[in-house]
Design a protein around this motif. Sequence first.
Motif, mmCIF file in Angstrom:
data_model
loop_
_atom_site.group_PDB
_atom_site.id
_atom_site.type_symbol
_atom_site.label_atom_id
_atom_site.label_comp_id
_atom_site.label_asym_id
_atom_site.label_seq_id
_atom_site.Cartn_x
_atom_site.Cartn_y
_atom_site.Cartn_z
ATOM 1 N N UNK A 97 0.843 -1.192 0.000
ATOM 2 C CA UNK A 97 0.000 0.000 0.000
ATOM 3 C C UNK A 97 0.882 1.248 0.000
ATOM 4 N N UNK A 98 0.324 2.317 -0.566
ATOM 5 C CA UNK A 98 0.882 3.654 -0.364
ATOM 6 C C UNK A 98 0.086 4.287 0.769
ATOM 7 N N UNK A 99 0.696 4.522 1.945
ATOM 8 C CA UNK A 99 -0.051 5.043 3.092
ATOM 9 C C UNK A 99 -0.731 6.373 2.780
ATOM 10 N N UNK A 100 -1.986 6.541 3.272
ATOM 11 C CA UNK A 100 -2.729 7.778 3.049
ATOM 12 C C UNK A 100 -3.129 8.395 4.386
ATOM 13 N N UNK A 101 -4.030 7.734 5.130
ATOM 14 C CA UNK A 101 -4.495 8.258 6.420
ATOM 15 C C UNK A 101 -3.869 7.479 7.579
ATOM 16 N N UNK A 102 -3.698 8.161 8.709
ATOM 17 C CA UNK A 102 -3.216 7.515 9.927
ATOM 18 C C UNK A 102 -1.770 7.094 9.851
ATOM 19 N N UNK A 103 -0.960 7.876 9.164
ATOM 20 C CA UNK A 103 0.443 7.486 8.979
ATOM 21 C C UNK A 103 1.188 7.401 10.316
ATOM 22 N N UNK A 104 0.867 8.288 11.265
ATOM 23 C CA UNK A 104 1.536 8.215 12.565
ATOM 24 C C UNK A 104 1.128 6.972 13.351
ATOM 25 N N UNK A 110 4.385 -0.096 13.498
ATOM 26 C CA UNK A 110 5.512 -0.718 12.807
ATOM 27 C C UNK A 110 6.843 -0.435 13.494
ATOM 28 N N UNK A 111 6.892 0.609 14.348
ATOM 29 C CA UNK A 111 8.154 0.953 14.977
ATOM 30 C C UNK A 111 9.159 1.519 13.989
ATOM 31 N N UNK A 112 8.637 2.196 12.944
ATOM 32 C CA UNK A 112 9.475 2.754 11.886
ATOM 33 C C UNK A 112 8.971 4.143 11.524
ATOM 34 N N UNK A 113 9.841 4.959 10.992
ATOM 35 C CA UNK A 113 9.462 6.307 10.559
ATOM 36 C C UNK A 113 9.219 6.389 9.056
ATOM 37 N N UNK A 114 10.072 5.732 8.280
ATOM 38 C CA UNK A 114 10.086 5.896 6.831
ATOM 39 C C UNK A 114 8.790 5.431 6.186
ATOM 40 N N UNK A 115 8.075 6.346 5.521
ATOM 41 C CA UNK A 115 6.767 6.040 4.942
ATOM 42 C C UNK A 115 6.855 4.902 3.922
ATOM 43 N N UNK A 116 7.946 4.868 3.167
ATOM 44 C CA UNK A 116 8.103 3.847 2.131
ATOM 45 C C UNK A 116 8.179 2.435 2.706
ATOM 46 N N UNK A 117 8.485 2.304 4.005
ATOM 47 C CA UNK A 117 8.648 0.970 4.587
ATOM 48 C C UNK A 117 7.472 0.543 5.450
ATOM 49 N N UNK A 118 6.449 1.387 5.558
ATOM 50 C CA UNK A 118 5.332 1.055 6.447
ATOM 51 C C UNK A 118 4.472 -0.078 5.893
ATOM 52 N N UNK A 123 3.029 -8.705 4.847
ATOM 53 C CA UNK A 123 3.002 -8.813 6.301
ATOM 54 C C UNK A 123 3.112 -7.448 6.954
ATOM 55 N N UNK A 124 3.784 -6.526 6.284
ATOM 56 C CA UNK A 124 3.961 -5.181 6.835
ATOM 57 C C UNK A 124 2.642 -4.417 6.851
ATOM 58 N N UNK A 125 1.888 -4.523 5.756
ATOM 59 C CA UNK A 125 0.688 -3.692 5.668
ATOM 60 C C UNK A 125 -0.403 -4.150 6.641
ATOM 61 N N UNK A 126 -0.482 -5.443 6.934
ATOM 62 C CA UNK A 126 -1.481 -5.876 7.916
ATOM 63 C C UNK A 126 -1.111 -5.371 9.306
ATOM 64 N N UNK A 127 0.190 -5.351 9.606
ATOM 65 C CA UNK A 127 0.631 -4.802 10.893
ATOM 66 C C UNK A 127 0.311 -3.312 10.965
ATOM 67 N N UNK A 128 0.552 -2.585 9.872
ATOM 68 C CA UNK A 128 0.294 -1.143 9.850
ATOM 69 C C UNK A 128 -1.202 -0.840 9.948
ATOM 70 N N UNK A 129 -2.029 -1.686 9.308
ATOM 71 C CA UNK A 129 -3.478 -1.471 9.340
ATOM 72 C C UNK A 129 -4.110 -1.937 10.651
#
Length: 187
Positions: A97-104, A110-118, A123-129
Amino acid sequence: MRRLAQQFYAQPVVEVARGLIGCVVEYGQVSGVIVETEAYHDSEPACHAFVGLTARTATLFGPPGRAYVYRSYGIHALLNAVAEPEGVGAGVLIRALEPVDGIDIMRARRGLELVEELCSGPGKLTQALGVELTCNGADLTSGPLSIRARPRAWQQASILAGPRIGITKAVELPWRFWAAGSRFVSR
DNA sequence: CATGGGATTGACT
DNA sequence: GTCAATCCCATGC
């Protein structure tokens, strides 16, 4: 932007996989644009539904427009959209996904800052969502987990196709789709 | 009931 | 480049 209707998901799974690029997944306060997908169909051995109807694959054989969520490697939850008419075991894996809302919120989960890696991996996107196995079987056309139609800015996006990633069977099928030039696809 | 294999990720050599 | 973590579930005894 409207949600995708059940008839959209009832199409052939490869069409659904291509059509989901540019659409928006939303769950709670977070959302993102789908930039990478893969199609899976019970006629080919890489698909979980290849083994037929079991407790695990029941969601895939069920009505289109539901979520199929399963645990991978004992660690990650992977999110799919069930496709094709009920009785056919098919689904589209949401890979990035390209993050849109709720990036913080995503950053905190995710324990990460970089938007490109969220969200640059299934497996990453389910954790972020915040999507977990409890979402398995959820109706994407009416529940809290939803997929909305392409925003105007994405209607012209060019889509590329190639072989699927991380599988050992039916490797040759060009059933992976991604948004050309996106910085948010998996590596 | 025991076993083995992943539609992955992140850390390390 | 290699490798371990970790658990659900299909399969086989």
